[in-house]
Design an enzyme around this catalytic site. Structure first.
Site, PDB file in Angstrom:
ATOM      1  N   ARG A  62      -4.559 126.450  17.008  1.00 50.67           N
ATOM      2  CA  ARG A  62      -5.329 125.275  16.569  1.00 50.67           C
ATOM      3  C   ARG A  62      -4.527 124.401  15.610  1.00 50.67           C
ATOM      4  O   ARG A  62      -4.783 123.207  15.476  1.00 50.67           O
ATOM      5  CB  ARG A  62      -6.638 125.702  15.900  1.00 50.67           C
ATOM      6  CG  ARG A  62      -6.453 126.499  14.627  1.00 50.67           C
ATOM      7  CD  ARG A  62      -7.757 126.705  13.883  1.00 50.67           C
ATOM      8  NE  ARG A  62      -7.625 127.787  12.909  1.00 50.67           N
ATOM      9  CZ  ARG A  62      -8.335 127.874  11.799  1.00 50.67           C
ATOM     10  NH1 ARG A  62      -9.232 126.959  11.510  1.00 50.67           N
ATOM     11  NH2 ARG A  62      -8.162 128.886  10.973  1.00 50.67           N
ATOM     12  N   SER A  66     -11.903 122.731  10.446  1.00 51.68           N
ATOM     13  CA  SER A  66     -11.649 123.956  11.199  1.00 51.68           C
ATOM     14  C   SER A  66     -10.786 123.720  12.430  1.00 51.68           C
ATOM     15  O   SER A  66      -9.950 124.541  12.779  1.00 51.68           O
ATOM     16  CB  SER A  66     -12.976 124.585  11.644  1.00 51.68           C
ATOM     17  OG  SER A  66     -13.767 124.914  10.519  1.00 51.68           O
ATOM     18  N   GLU A  88     -22.575 117.905  19.875  1.00 52.75           N
ATOM     19  CA  GLU A  88     -21.508 118.076  20.862  1.00 52.75           C
ATOM     20  C   GLU A  88     -21.741 117.274  22.140  1.00 52.75           C
ATOM     21  O   GLU A  88     -20.793 116.811  22.773  1.00 52.75           O
ATOM     22  CB  GLU A  88     -21.323 119.558  21.198  1.00 52.75           C
ATOM     23  CG  GLU A  88     -20.810 120.403  20.042  1.00 52.75           C
ATOM     24  CD  GLU A  88     -21.888 120.748  19.029  1.00 52.75           C
ATOM     25  OE1 GLU A  88     -23.094 120.575  19.335  1.00 52.75           O
ATOM     26  OE2 GLU A  88     -21.535 121.196  17.917  1.00 52.75           O
ATOM     27  N   PHE A 104     -19.302 125.826  21.575  1.00 54.91           N
ATOM     28  CA  PHE A 104     -20.167 124.645  21.506  1.00 54.91           C
ATOM     29  C   PHE A 104     -19.613 123.490  22.345  1.00 54.91           C
ATOM     30  O   PHE A 104     -20.364 122.752  22.978  1.00 54.91           O
ATOM     31  CB  PHE A 104     -20.347 124.207  20.053  1.00 54.91           C
ATOM     32  CG  PHE A 104     -20.738 125.339  19.138  1.00 54.91           C
ATOM     33  CD1 PHE A 104     -21.823 126.152  19.439  1.00 54.91           C
ATOM     34  CD2 PHE A 104     -20.013 125.616  17.995  1.00 54.91           C
ATOM     35  CE1 PHE A 104     -22.175 127.214  18.607  1.00 54.91           C
ATOM     36  CE2 PHE A 104     -20.355 126.673  17.164  1.00 54.91           C
ATOM     37  CZ  PHE A 104     -21.438 127.480  17.464  1.00 54.91           C
ATOM     38  N   HIS A 127     -11.048 127.951  18.171  1.00 48.35           N
ATOM     39  CA  HIS A 127     -11.966 129.060  17.919  1.00 48.35           C
ATOM     40  C   HIS A 127     -12.525 129.672  19.195  1.00 48.35           C
ATOM     41  O   HIS A 127     -13.720 129.922  19.320  1.00 48.35           O
ATOM     42  CB  HIS A 127     -13.111 128.629  17.002  1.00 48.35           C
ATOM     43  CG  HIS A 127     -12.650 128.171  15.657  1.00 48.35           C
ATOM     44  ND1 HIS A 127     -11.955 127.002  15.474  1.00 48.35           N
ATOM     45  CD2 HIS A 127     -12.757 128.733  14.441  1.00 48.35           C
ATOM     46  CE1 HIS A 127     -11.669 126.860  14.200  1.00 48.35           C
ATOM     47  NE2 HIS A 127     -12.122 127.889  13.549  1.00 48.35           N
ATOM     48  N   ASP A 132     -17.374 135.400  12.164  1.00 48.64           N
ATOM     49  CA  ASP A 132     -18.573 134.617  12.501  1.00 48.64           C
ATOM     50  C   ASP A 132     -19.433 135.306  13.557  1.00 48.64           C
ATOM     51  O   ASP A 132     -20.616 135.029  13.698  1.00 48.64           O
ATOM     52  CB  ASP A 132     -18.187 133.218  12.989  1.00 48.64           C
ATOM     53  CG  ASP A 132     -17.913 132.277  11.828  1.00 48.64           C
ATOM     54  OD1 ASP A 132     -18.171 132.660  10.674  1.00 48.64           O
ATOM     55  OD2 ASP A 132     -17.436 131.156  12.084  1.00 48.64           O
ATOM     56  N   ARG A 137      -8.293 130.456  16.558  1.00 48.70           N
ATOM     57  CA  ARG A 137      -8.294 130.407  15.099  1.00 48.70           C
ATOM     58  C   ARG A 137      -7.262 131.358  14.501  1.00 48.70           C
ATOM     59  O   ARG A 137      -6.738 131.123  13.423  1.00 48.70           O
ATOM     60  CB  ARG A 137      -9.689 130.807  14.608  1.00 48.70           C
ATOM     61  CG  ARG A 137      -9.774 131.094  13.114  1.00 48.70           C
ATOM     62  CD  ARG A 137     -11.203 131.402  12.695  1.00 48.70           C
ATOM     63  NE  ARG A 137     -11.291 131.550  11.251  1.00 48.70           N
ATOM     64  CZ  ARG A 137     -11.400 132.733  10.632  1.00 48.70           C
ATOM     65  NH1 ARG A 137     -11.438 133.850  11.325  1.00 48.70           N
ATOM     66  NH2 ARG A 137     -11.469 132.796   9.313  1.00 48.70           N
TER      67      ARG A 137
END
Lengths: 285, 312
Positions: free
Chosen positions: B10, B37, B58, B83, B109, B117, B167
């Site tokens: 990322r 992020s 989104e 998402f 991610h 998470d 990530r």
């Protein structure tokens, strides 16, 4: 075009819609007929500044049909522009046709984005309006206008409200949402299925300018759209009160005519009504 | 190699887009409240007119990206992979792909290495959803430099494209000279006993597993199949030809991801024993390294399963 000619254009487009659907035995008459006067105002009054001679030119004002099931009224407008032939109209929904069941950017000249899955056009329109605004600002020009036609039932899709928030937040005053408020969806009246409540107040609360007009009064629609183009600071909504199936008496305000094609006999009756309406308009001074 | 410190794929996202802007490309990006992020924030800081944040929305993100693309821009958009794809699948399918718009869906991610998470944030189906879509191309880079190359390839390739980033820091496998190609792959280790075809963070785990297996006398052939769709079919067929058995590894559902793509190909073109390593359940909360070990997707787990497969 003057108001009388716009009314005649709307009448002729309704005529095409009935002919197309009778031929294809499939399609959505109700929401096409309710939007006919709005589409006439947009495409033929001069309020939307675009190259009528070139469907592939996207340098002018832009139009997105979010309620894609009203494709027949868009095709009828394209027919009047010469972008589609009469033969093309008679291929609606058939194999290999430019006239897909819902607008298809690969198949049909003039269509920029496939639509029909409801609740997507306003985000696309907002993104386009933002891009045009940034580009115009870079050269000190006035941005081109983006018009998006939505159904009222369609506003039940939550994604619209994401777009409404975003457009207001970014102050997209070159964006206009036109709501075809015919109060019908497949399962019945919008107010019975899942009411939008006070839609004008909701749009205003989201930061939009709101104008309500009779969506079958072409002159009023033109006036509203012209005012919208001049508005500054916020995106603008024109809420058009319409009757689903407008112009064909037995289709008017009937949910059953959302997505059913007329039989040959029903089509003949409908066309006779529209012919009578045309004759009446032509007789007016 | 120019860079040996582990970096997350990322990290390449915003940095590469900044470079593309500075090189004169008409690119911009849309984010959904995760710019810190997704590492897209650097683009917004450097070039505010090239960055749009739509908030936690989104579906609107993909729609706005679509509209921006109609003004002549090449538009990137992303969020957490779960998402960016699942929440906006209809927009990606019907607006982006069916219209063939110049929109790049580039989420970060992805997979279980999201870590703490937990299951709701660990996308395990996105490769499958994306590779099922006509028009969409799917790239899953294994390190920073290949991620940057995949983003550059996305910018240079008209139409819809998906770049899946993560990530979790991963070791450097390549350098700045890496040139990604649609349908490309890299053979990172040659062996004759078993072929491992991996993508994303699992490539470096597969290489480490190959080291472990070498000490057992098992010579592993390792392919980085970063272009999952289109797949480098010739490289996969050659690996199967060479080794006679194939293991796939991915931090994604084995039902629809790289393993499924490889099994489909080999089933049709060169049937051979195939073992798919990946996810068959939802994930859970834990540090990324613990999750890789828990699900048998770290080097030791891969080595253990490959050994069993070779002996079976």
């Amino acid at each position: 075009m003057d108001t009388r000619d716009l009314r005649l254009a709307a009448n002729a487009m309704r005529h095409d819609v009935i002919r197309m659907l009778a031929q294809s035995k499939s399609g959505h008459p109700g929401g096409s007929l309710s939007a006919a006067d709005i589409v006439a105002a947009l495409f033929f009054s001069g309020v939307m500044d675009y190259d009528a001679g070139n469907p592939d030119d996207h340098t002018g004002d832009r139009f997105f049909l979010s309620k894609g099931h009203a494709a027949p009224i868009l095709y009828a407008a394209y027919h009047r522009l010469g972008w589609l032939s009469d033969d093309d109209l008679m291929t609606l929904r058939q194999l290999g046709s430019k006239l897909q069941g819902h607008p298809d950017s690969h198949a049909c000249p003039g269509v920029e984005v496939c639509s029909g899955s409801l609740g997507q056009g306003l985000s696309v329109s907002a993104g386009c309006a933002l891009g045009l605004k940034i580009d115009a600002a870079a050269v000190g020009a006035t941005p081109r206008q983006v018009f998006c036609l939505l159904g009222d039932g369609e506003l039940q899709e939550g994604s619209n409200w994401e777009a409404l928030m975003f457009a207001a937040h970014r102050g997209l005053d070159n964006l206009c949402a036109i709501v075809d408020l015919n109060n019908l969806q497949i399962d019945g009246h919008v107010t019975d299925v899942c009411s939008l409540g006070d839609i004008d107040a909701k749009l205003a609360a989201f930061g939009w300018g709101v104008t309500r007009v009779d969506g079958h009064d072409v002159a009023a629609v033109v006036t509203a759209l012209t005012a919208v183009k001049a508005a500054a600071g916020a995106p603008q909504a024109v809420v058009c009160e319409t009757v689903k199936g407008k112009g064909v008496s037995f289709m008017e305000d009937q949910a059953s005519w959302h997505g059913n094609a007329p039989s040959p006999e029903q089509a003949a009756t409908a066309l006779a009504e529209l012919d009578a309406e045309r004759d009446a308009i032509e007789k007016e001074a | 190699m120019a860079e040996t410190k582990p970096r997350a794929t990322r990290e390449a996202y915003g940095a590469t887009l900044v470079s593309l802007v500075e090189e004169g490309l008409n690119v911009c990006a849309v984010d959904a409240d995760l710019a810190g992020s997704t590492k897209l924030g650097v683009l917004g800081a450097a070039y505010p007119d090239r960055f749009v944040d739509v908030g936690i929305a989104e579906q609107d993100m993909v729609g706005v990206a679509s509209g921006l693309s109609l003004t002549g821009r090449t538009v990137f958009c992303g969020s957490f992979a779960v998402f960016a794809t699942g929440r906006a699948y209809d927009q990606i399918r019907n607006t982006v792909c069916d219209s063939g718009l110049d929109v790049k869906v580039c989420p970060t991610h992805a997979g279980i290495t999201v870590g703490e998470d937990g299951a709701t944030h660990q996308s395990l189906e996105d490769i499958g959803m994306m590779r099922a879509l006509p028009q969409m191309r799917v790239l899953v880079p294994a390190d920073y430099d290949s991620a940057a190359a995949c983003l550059r390839l996305a910018a240079a390739t008209p139409g819809p494209l998906y770049v899946r980033m993560g990530r979790h820091p991963v070791p450097a496998l390549y350098d700045e000279g890496f040139a990604a190609e649609l349908g490309g792959s890299r053979v990172l280790r040659e062996g004759r006993d078993v072929a491992i075809v991996a993508c994303g963070v699992e490539v470096s785990q597969a290489l480490a597993a190959a080291d472990i297996l070498a000490s057992d006398g098992i010579e592993v052939h390792v392919v980085d199949a970063y272009s999952v769709s289109p797949l480098d079919e010739e490289a996969v067929l050659a690996a199967a030809e060479r080794c006679g058995r194939v293991v796939t590894v991915e931090e994604h559902s084995t039902a629809t991801g790289l393993g499924a793509a490889v099994a489909e190909l080999l089933g049709e073109r060169r049937p051979c024993p195939v073992h798919r390593l990946g996810m068959t359940t939802f994930g859970t909360s834990a540090p990324a390294a613990d999750l890789l070990a828990h699900f048998g997707l770290d080097a030791q787990g891969i080595a253990r399963q490959v050994r069993g497969f070779c002996q079976g």
